[in-house]
Design an enzyme around this catalytic site. Structure first.
Site, PDB file in Angstrom:
ATOM      1  N   GLU A  54      50.614 -18.590 -56.878  1.00 11.56           N
ATOM      2  CA  GLU A  54      50.039 -19.659 -56.059  1.00 11.56           C
ATOM      3  C   GLU A  54      50.709 -20.993 -56.343  1.00 11.56           C
ATOM      4  O   GLU A  54      50.875 -21.814 -55.447  1.00 11.56           O
ATOM      5  CB  GLU A  54      48.522 -19.754 -56.265  1.00 11.56           C
ATOM      6  CG  GLU A  54      47.747 -18.523 -55.791  1.00 11.56           C
ATOM      7  CD  GLU A  54      48.049 -18.117 -54.361  1.00 11.56           C
ATOM      8  OE1 GLU A  54      48.352 -19.008 -53.531  1.00 11.56           O
ATOM      9  OE2 GLU A  54      48.005 -16.911 -54.049  1.00 11.56           O
ATOM     10  N   HIS A 110      53.670 -21.595 -54.176  1.00 11.65           N
ATOM     11  CA  HIS A 110      53.336 -22.216 -52.884  1.00 11.65           C
ATOM     12  C   HIS A 110      53.132 -23.726 -53.075  1.00 11.65           C
ATOM     13  O   HIS A 110      53.552 -24.530 -52.246  1.00 11.65           O
ATOM     14  CB  HIS A 110      52.028 -21.641 -52.333  1.00 11.65           C
ATOM     15  CG  HIS A 110      52.121 -20.233 -51.828  1.00 11.65           C
ATOM     16  ND1 HIS A 110      52.990 -19.844 -50.834  1.00 11.65           N
ATOM     17  CD2 HIS A 110      51.400 -19.125 -52.151  1.00 11.65           C
ATOM     18  CE1 HIS A 110      52.801 -18.543 -50.582  1.00 11.65           C
ATOM     19  NE2 HIS A 110      51.849 -18.089 -51.369  1.00 11.65           N
TER      20      HIS A 110
END
Ligand SMILES: [Zn+2]
Length: 659
Positions: free
Chosen positions: A446, A449
């Protein structure tokens, strides 16, 4: 309502939304005013007597709808992470209206006519102009009045069904929990887990959003495992109906827009471009993955001493890991303490690669007390953006893990990025939060991202950061996973939470060796979901599905991926990626993960060939790829990074799928 915090730009650092001031009653008036304002702004564009230019049309569109954008961003972030009853009610009300609003802009004839007349010599402007043109065509701008009317109806119904689907699922994740009265039936779970799930004398194990529940690896009682597995795969059966209906409506919409299926429509503006390309790729993987999984199943049954059932898989996979590799995942947990993983792992790796630094801002807050806010600085000390971190699961949070933007970087508005990561880690009743290796990996993923958002350095918000094709967006985040097991990074964060001792090298060696086991399972589980998604969205106009479960079985059979022991990672009834379009839907797009993994495996090879972790390599990845967001052709950006076209071999090698 002059005190509505959405009516004026946030005065907080980096334009962080003023969560502390936002109350539920602010959303509706702000959304309404935001939509009205944007329609007025669009009218001003279309009524402008000057000839259409990039500035008075495209740039003016980029500047429109600021209140709406601010409100929608916060609302959907909160509805994903903390959906109280009030929020859910507003969501049901506003989702169809937002869909109508979007249509009223994209199906506006005078606006489309103006866009078609704009010309520009500037490359970045030309790229954005083409994006707008394609957006309008894909939304139906070229259709007849009657077809556009039907399209509006379809979009509205699809939005309504998608909200129903997601809300049923949220209810089911608690309603379908495994409840047991006798703690003895939970033998195998750790004491702290058992303590954390105790509620008024019974024990409640809530479902995570995918098929295979982590507890299946630990529960020694076979009957408990069976119950948990069946609760998982059977949850929200009322979702079969809206799912089947959505697939039919999407097929009709695709036909209106000139495509044979929703899948064809969906991939046309992706890097895959055609359904054949996707099918060729998935087709290459099915055979070897199934052969792998069958081999693994044999080993598991041998270990068990009887033919295993699907709810036995994880349990005996752990036993085989122990027997063959002398490795138990639970032994690692004490070395993976959440805060240490974040600061000394995730942040530290980003520091080594890109020179960035982090400082926690206790003076800034999110929508929930668990949300932490960090300020991020570039290598030269200049401010880069904010990073928000919401690690814990809660009953009001959607399953899985994701990144979202709260403020998009753009030079147009002179705004720096505010990005956020959500995880679903169980909050311990007391003491430190200890993670599984999977959760550590997800934290790195994550954050990949987040870096894509934080490093964005583009002029226009429409193409900022992660606004890239869906079958590309997972690539930078997958690359960031490589640092979770990079020796110097791992040595830095994997320390015993009590003694501070580094994780023993031999334990890591065993983990690495053991990781190769069960790749067949992981690949089949994933491919089955990807091919299930694909089948739903290959329907042609007029095709309806009466029995969604039968359809599901037939689809897997046809794709050669039907295997009793390994069900799809998501079955139709809880496949939120493809039937919940609220935040970046993956309909006909679940293939994206393995599609991007081709680029990921290539890039990991590149880093390794070039000396691995270090500023030079990080800066090269950042400047060629991360910083350009969607402001140019992303495959050109990839070629600039890698120096050539991608090849599939590194992926096959990694997954043990070479034939
Ligand atoms: Zn991701």
């Amino acid at each position: 309502m002059t005190d509505n915090p959405f009516f004026t730009p946030s005065e907080l650092p980096y334009g962080l939304p003023p969560f502390a001031q936002v109350r539920e009653e602010h959303y509706l008036p702000a959304l309404e005013r935001g939509m009205a304002d944007q329609l007025r702004e669009v009218r001003e564009i279309t009524e402008n007597p000057e000839p259409p230019t990039f500035a008075n049309t495209i740039e003016a569109l980029e500047r429109s709808g600021r209140i709406l954008h601010r409100t929608v961003t916060v609302f959907f972030s909160v509805s994903a992470s903390d959906a109280t009853d009030g929020i859910r009610e507003i969501e049901t009300q506003v989702s169809p209206r937002l869909s109508r609003h979007a249509d009223s802009i994209r199906l506006n004839h005078s606006l489309y006519a103006r866009i078609k007349q704009v010309t520009t010599d500037d490359a970045e402007e030309a790229w954005l102009l083409e994006k707008y043109r394609v957006d309008f065509v894909r939304a139906g701008a070229d259709l007849s009045e009657a077809d556009q009317e039907r399209l509006r109806e379809l979009n509205e119904e699809l939005t309504r069904l998608s909200t129903t689907f997601s809300q049923n699922l949220l209810t089911a994740s608690t309603d379908s929990s495994l409840v047991v009265e006798d703690a003895g039936l939970l033998d195998g779970l750790s004491e702290s887990t058992i303590k954390a799930i105790e509620k008024d004398g019974s024990y409640v194990l809530a479902l995570l959003n995918h098929t295979n529940q982590p507890a299946l690896a630990e529960l020694t009682n076979r009957e408990t495992r069976r119950r948990l597995y069946e609760l998982s795969t059977g949850r929200a059966p009322e979702n079969f109906e809206p799912a089947a209906r959505m697939a039919t409506l999407r097929a009709e919409r695709a036909a209106l827009l000139g495509y044979p299926s929703h899948a064809a429509y969906s991939v046309a503006d992706q890097t895959a471009k055609t359904t054949e390309a996707v099918e060729e790729m998935l087709g290459k993987l099915v055979g070897p993955a199934m052969a792998n999984a069958r081999r693994e199943a044999e080993a598991l049954s041998e270990q068990a001493g009887f033919p295993i059932e699907p709810w036995d898989w994880s349990f005996y996979a752990e036993r085989v890991r122990k027997a063959r590799y002398d490795f138990d995942g639970a032994d690692l947990r004490p070395y993976f303490e959440l805060d240490r993983v974040l600061r000394d792992g995730v942040f530290h790796a980003a520091g080594e690669l890109y020179g960035i630094t982090f400082s926690e801002r206790d003076d800034l807050t999110g929508y929930h007390p668990d949300v932490r806010v960090f300020e991020v600085f570039d290598a030269d000390g200049s401010p880069l953006g904010l990073f928000l971190f919401d690690p814990y699961a809660r009953p009001t949070k959607r399953g899985g893990a994701w990144m979202n933007n709260l403020v998009d970087q753009s030079h147009l508005f002179d705004e720096r990025p505010v990005v956020m990561n959500n995880l679903n880690i169980t909050k311990p009743a007391e003491g430190p939060t200890l993670l599984t290796f999977d959760e550590v990996n997800t934290a790195f993923h994550e954050f990949g991202h987040a870096l894509h958002g934080l490093f964005s350095d583009v002029r226009f918000p429409r193409v900022s950061g992660t606004a890239v094709p869906r079958d590309f967006v997972e690539y930078p985040s997958q690359v960031n996973e490589m640092w979770a097991t990079w020796p110097s990074i791992l040595a830095n964060f994997a320390r015993h939470h009590e003694t501070g001792e580094p994780v023993p090298a031999e334990l890591l060696e065993k983990m690495k060796a053991a990781e190769k086991f069960n790749q067949g399972f992981a690949t089949v589980e994933y491919l089955a979901a990807a091919l299930l998604d694909w089948s739903w969205h290959k329907l042609a106009r007029g095709e309806t599905v009466e029995d969604a479960e039968a359809f599901e079985n037939a689809a897997l059979e046809r794709a050669g991926i039907a295997f009793d022991l390994v069900r799809p990672r998501y079955r139709t009834n809880y496949f939120a990626h493809i039937f919940f379009s609220g935040v970046g839907g993956y309909s006909a797009g679940y293939y994206s993960y393995i599609w991007s993994e081709v680029l990921d495996a290539e890039s990991v090879d590149w880093f390794e060939e070039n000396g691995g972790l270090g500023r030079g390599n990080g800066d090269h990845f950042r400047s060629t790829l991360l910083s350009v967001g969607g402001s140019r052709d992303v495959m050109d950006a990839f070629r600039d990074f890698r120096g050539r076209d991608p090849r599939i071999e590194p992926l096959l090698k990694r997954r043990g799928l070479q034939t």
